[in-house]
Design an enzyme around this catalytic site. Structure first.
Site, PDB file in Angstrom:
ATOM      1  CB  CYS A 221      -0.917   0.097   1.195  1.00 56.12           C
ATOM      2  SG  CYS A 221      -2.015  -1.297   1.407  1.00 56.12           S
TER       3      CYS A 221
ATOM      4  NE  ARG B 245       5.222   1.465  -0.177  1.00 54.80           N
ATOM      5  CZ  ARG B 245       6.252   1.246   0.614  1.00 54.80           C
ATOM      6  NH1 ARG B 245       7.469   1.398   0.167  1.00 54.80           N
ATOM      7  NH2 ARG B 245       6.081   0.876   1.848  1.00 54.80           N
TER       8      ARG B 245
ATOM      9  CD1 TRP C 252      -0.537  -6.337  -2.863  1.00 52.94           C
ATOM     10  CD2 TRP C 252      -0.685  -6.906  -0.708  1.00 52.94           C
ATOM     11  NE1 TRP C 252      -0.128  -7.637  -2.741  1.00 52.94           N
ATOM     12  CE2 TRP C 252      -0.205  -8.014  -1.432  1.00 52.94           C
ATOM     13  CE3 TRP C 252      -0.846  -7.041   0.671  1.00 52.94           C
ATOM     14  CZ2 TRP C 252       0.100  -9.236  -0.831  1.00 52.94           C
ATOM     15  CZ3 TRP C 252      -0.547  -8.254   1.269  1.00 52.94           C
ATOM     16  CH2 TRP C 252      -0.076  -9.327   0.520  1.00 52.94           C
TER      17      TRP C 252
ATOM     18  CG  ASN D 203       0.080   2.254   3.752  1.00 50.36           C
ATOM     19  OD1 ASN D 203      -0.909   2.188   3.040  1.00 50.36           O
ATOM     20  ND2 ASN D 203       1.211   2.823   3.370  1.00 50.36           N
ATOM     21  N   GLY D 204      -1.282  -0.695   6.949  1.00 49.28           N
ATOM     22  CA  GLY D 204      -1.116  -1.445   8.190  1.00 49.28           C
ATOM     23  C   GLY D 204      -2.371  -2.221   8.515  1.00 49.28           C
TER      24      GLY D 204
ATOM     25  CD  GLU E 169      16.804 -14.569  -5.196  1.00 51.15           C
ATOM     26  OE1 GLU E 169      16.151 -14.943  -4.215  1.00 51.15           O
ATOM     27  OE2 GLU E 169      16.544 -13.533  -5.826  1.00 51.15           O
TER      28      GLU E 169
ATOM     29  CE  LYS F 119      13.795 -12.737  -7.502  1.00 48.51           C
ATOM     30  NZ  LYS F 119      14.347 -12.012  -6.394  1.00 48.51           N
TER      31      LYS F 119
ATOM     32  CD  GLU G 149       9.673 -12.813  -6.121  1.00 49.98           C
ATOM     33  OE1 GLU G 149       9.357 -11.927  -5.350  1.00 49.98           O
ATOM     34  OE2 GLU G 149      10.832 -12.923  -6.574  1.00 49.98           O
TER      35      GLU G 149
ATOM     36  CG  HIS H  71      18.778 -38.825  -0.761  1.00 48.71           C
ATOM     37  ND1 HIS H  71      19.152 -40.088  -0.374  1.00 48.71           N
ATOM     38  CD2 HIS H  71      19.931 -38.125  -0.878  1.00 48.71           C
ATOM     39  CE1 HIS H  71      20.475 -40.145  -0.242  1.00 48.71           C
ATOM     40  NE2 HIS H  71      20.970 -38.952  -0.547  1.00 48.71           N
TER      41      HIS H  71
ATOM     42  CE  LYS I  60      11.374  -3.829  -3.997  1.00 47.46           C
ATOM     43  NZ  LYS I  60      12.108  -4.945  -4.599  1.00 47.46           N
TER      44      LYS I  60
HETATM   45  C1  F6R Z   1      11.749 -11.495  -3.806  1.00 44.96           C
HETATM   46  C2  F6R Z   1      11.344 -10.429  -2.952  1.00 44.96           C
HETATM   47  C3  F6R Z   1      10.871 -10.757  -1.571  1.00 44.96           C
HETATM   48  C4  F6R Z   1      11.635  -9.881  -0.592  1.00 44.96           C
HETATM   49  C5  F6R Z   1      11.116 -10.078   0.845  1.00 44.96           C
HETATM   50  C6  F6R Z   1      11.911  -9.262   1.849  1.00 44.96           C
HETATM   51  O1  F6R Z   1      12.137 -11.060  -5.055  1.00 44.96           O
HETATM   52  O2  F6R Z   1      11.422  -9.306  -3.330  1.00 44.96           O
HETATM   53  O3  F6R Z   1      11.022 -12.108  -1.252  1.00 44.96           O
HETATM   54  O4  F6R Z   1      12.991 -10.212  -0.684  1.00 44.96           O
HETATM   55  O5  F6R Z   1       9.767  -9.731   0.907  1.00 44.96           O
HETATM   56  O6  F6R Z   1      11.873  -7.903   1.533  1.00 44.96           O
HETATM   57  P1  F6R Z   1      12.892  -6.882   2.172  1.00 44.96           P
HETATM   58  O7  F6R Z   1      14.245  -7.230   1.641  1.00 44.96           O
HETATM   59  O8  F6R Z   1      12.424  -5.541   1.736  1.00 44.96           O
HETATM   60  O9  F6R Z   1      12.826  -7.085   3.651  1.00 44.96           O
END
Ligand code: F6R
Length: 608
Positions: free
Chosen positions: A2, A27, A74, A100-101, A483, A487, A490, A506, A603
């Site tokens: 948000c 966000r 969001w 937000n929250g 990772e 990616k 996501e 295994h 984000k």
């Molecule tokens: C993956 C991604 C998320 C963040 C996670 C932590 O691409 O962006 O998995 O890494 O939500 O976010 P931060 O680093 O902002 O604490």
């Protein structure tokens, strides 16, 4: 998670609100809304389910006011819909709130307010705030008093901005667990939940602290605590470049951020390498060599990609400093009543510095007397401020939801920490020099990988339509596989599993088929032979293999190969990861996905 914006000044608020919301859309992006007050009296509101562009199309030309608030959402309470979008109003349409929250006692408050005659028009927890503030906004009461009184009844986290039709010469904002930043202009003031919405207008900002409120007027602001004590806050200057907030000619922010990595790695390293003593200078750790020698264990805490970067960091610390190190999801750690040891150093990792689970984990460690360092990108963020010291990444703002350049810079920061700790322990000067020169070579080596973007796009188009993908790596390669799988999932929504290559036989080998290709990390290190044997096992089950390697495996072991430059073995994971970012990006593009704003994600996850 948000975004909030607000404006007060001589101009029309709406253009800033809409532009600011577009900048914050990364966000949260399932609905958006704006409210303005001023010139003609009363509050005007427009809110829609959908993107900020849909909101802009729904806002008529006559929608003007000199004071305004806006929100991009969001969903947490209630589905994305016009009714659930913010701002929310009280019944008299006097008070408008964006939030937000999460209000934890929303149900209880809602029942009380409804019994007193409030009629609720949404399913959100935020709507209770509008009614609650209105209930305290009697004749002659200053808006800040009404907000303060209302927040006294609220349990939960919030960043809010409040507009009052009867006092349109001010906006009241408050922060508790969700960021609020004031932007200081020339006879005008801005508010946002993130500086990215402000940098076009001002570089002078004030970050509110948790438990702090502000009354913002066109000619300035006053900050105070929940118990009405005035606080004195000095503005700070934002140093991130404005063009960080544009795609700069790239098709997506994600591609731009992937390509920015040579520069962002240089910034993370900037001024921190000490060639004379073959070590790293990290003044912000606030720990001297004697204190560092007393550390027996390192525990790294982060969420999602930050947790995987922490796994790479743990590997680096163990290898270079020979201190046992382990990474754990902060989201799990905080709930399991963790044992906090005096001789353990805790390191919290976060790009945004706002992730609620990570912040809560830091607070849990500190509450129990532990020492926490932060590896954080966002200067002045909640996690950075909560930690006892740490390292800023200086990777620049990361706009795309999926983390790429911040991930790489985090691992570079861990390499610096590991080098620094190592040289205080038993890492030899020769080994220190080996790591220093390998770190210096990284930016150019990343450029070499990025130059293969077109070739990787072709591979991605071929593999993107698979029913799923397996990612495997051994020891240093395993966090890279995790990772890489993250990616791909996501942003392309292709199912991806990551396994240690050693574990394949295994269990998961049963999944291998031509429809489930494997991305295998095959560095030229002491485990090369083992990795090649695993490739043979996959090929023997008709599996397809895309190797990411330093040397091309024989054709019978891999269908395709992406070659990456060799670093020192401890740093190889950094470079092996870059092609996986490009693979995920190009797969998402090939499948027509919304690369920068993948479904269901946002984000900065600032809620539990
Ligand atoms: C993956 C991604 C998320 C963040 C996670 C932590 O691409 O962006 O998995 O890494 O939500 O976010 P931060 O680093 O902002 O604490």
């Amino acid at each position: 998670m948000c975004g909030i914006v607000a404006y007060i000044g001589p101009k029309d608020a709406t253009p800033f609100l809409l532009e600011g919301l577009a900048r914050l859309e990364y966000r949260g992006y399932d609905s958006a809304g704006v409210a303005v007050a001023g010139r003609t009296g009363g509050i005007k509101v427009r809110k829609v389910k959908g993107r900020v562009a849909d909101l802009a199309a729904a806002v008529p030309a006559r929608f003007k006011g000199s004071t305004g608030i806006g929100h991009t959402r969001w969903a947490t309470h209630g589905v994305p819909s016009d009714a659930n979008a913010h701002p929310h109003l009280d019944n008299a349409e006097r008070i408008a709130v964006v939030h937000n929250g999460i209000i934890e006692n929303a149900d209880e408050l809602r029942a009380k307010l409804a019994a007193d005659g409030a009629v609720f028009r949404s399913e959100t927890d935020t709507e209770v705030l509008g009614h609650l503030i209105a209930a305290h906004a009697a004749e002659g009461v200053e808006l800040e008093e009404a907000v303060r009184a209302a927040l006294g009844k609220v349990v939960g986290t919030y960043g809010i901005a409040v507009l009052d039709a009867e006092q349109p010469d001010r906006i009241v904002v408050a922060r508790n667990g969700s960021p609020i930043v004031l932007g200081i202009g020339e006879k005008e003031m801005f508010v946002a939940s993130d500086v990215s919405a402000l940098v076009r207008y001002t570089r002078q900002v004030v970050h509110l602290e948790d438990g702090e409120l502000a009354t913002v007027r066109a000619d300035g602001f006053r900050t105070f605590t929940e118990d009405a004590r005035t606080t004195h806050r000095q503005p700070s200057t934002v140093d991130w470049e404005i063009d960080s907030y544009d795609t700069g000619g790239y098709e997506h922010f994600l591609l731009k951020e992937i390509h920015e990595q040579p520069g962002s790695v240089e910034r993370t390293l900037g001024g921190r390498l000490d060639e004379r003593f073959a070590t790293a200078h990290l003044g912000g750790l606030n720990l001297d060599a004697r204190e560092l020698r007393e550390i027996r264990r390192v525990k790294i805490l982060g969420c999602g990609s930050a947790y995987y970067a922490g796994e790479m960091g743990a590997q680096l610390i163990e290898e270079l400093a020979r201190i046992p190190a382990h990474s754990e999801p902060a989201s799990e750690f905080r709930y399991r009543n963790p044992v906090i040891e005096a001789d353990t150093l805790y390191i919290a990792v976060s790009q945004s510095g706002e992730t609620y689970d990570t912040l809560a984990a830091v607070q849990e460690v500190k509450r129990k007397g532990g020492r926490v360092l932060g590896v954080v990108n966002t200067v002045g963020s909640a996690i950075a401020r909560e930690c006892d010291g740490g390292i800023y990444l200086h990777a620049g703002p990361e706009i795309s939801v999926a983390s790429t350049k911040a991930f790489t810079s985090t691992v570079v920061a861990f390499a610096l920490i590991a080098l620094h700790f190592g040289r205080i322990h038993d890492l030899s000067p020769a080994d220190g020099r080996r790591i220093v020169s390998a770190l210096k070579a990284l930016p150019d080596q990343i450029r070499e990988v990025l130059a293969q973007s077109d070739a990787i796009a072709e591979l991605a188009a071929e593999y993107a339509h698979s029913e799923g993908m397996m990612f495997i790596g051994r020891v240093r390669g395993y966090p890279v596989a995790r990772e890489g799988a993250q990616k791909l999932k996501e942003i392309s929504y292709v199912h991806a599993e990551a396994y240690p290559a050693s574990e394949l036989k295994h269990g998961p080998l049963a999944l291998i088929s031509p429809e489930l290709p494997t991305v295998a990390l095959v560095p030229d290190d002491e485990l090369l032979d083992k990795n090649l044997t695993t490739l043979g096992e996959i090929k023997a089950r008709s599996g397809r293999v895309l190797a990411v390697a330093h040397r091309r495996p024989e054709a019978k072991l891999a269908d395709h190969c992406i070659l990456v430059p060799k670093s020192e073995p401890e740093l190889d994971p950094l470079l092996l990861n870059i092609p996986l970012q490009l693979l995920a990006y190009h797969a998402a593009v090939a499948l027509g996905r919304d690369v920068d704003k993948p479904r269901n994600l946002a984000k900065s996850v600032t809620v539990e």
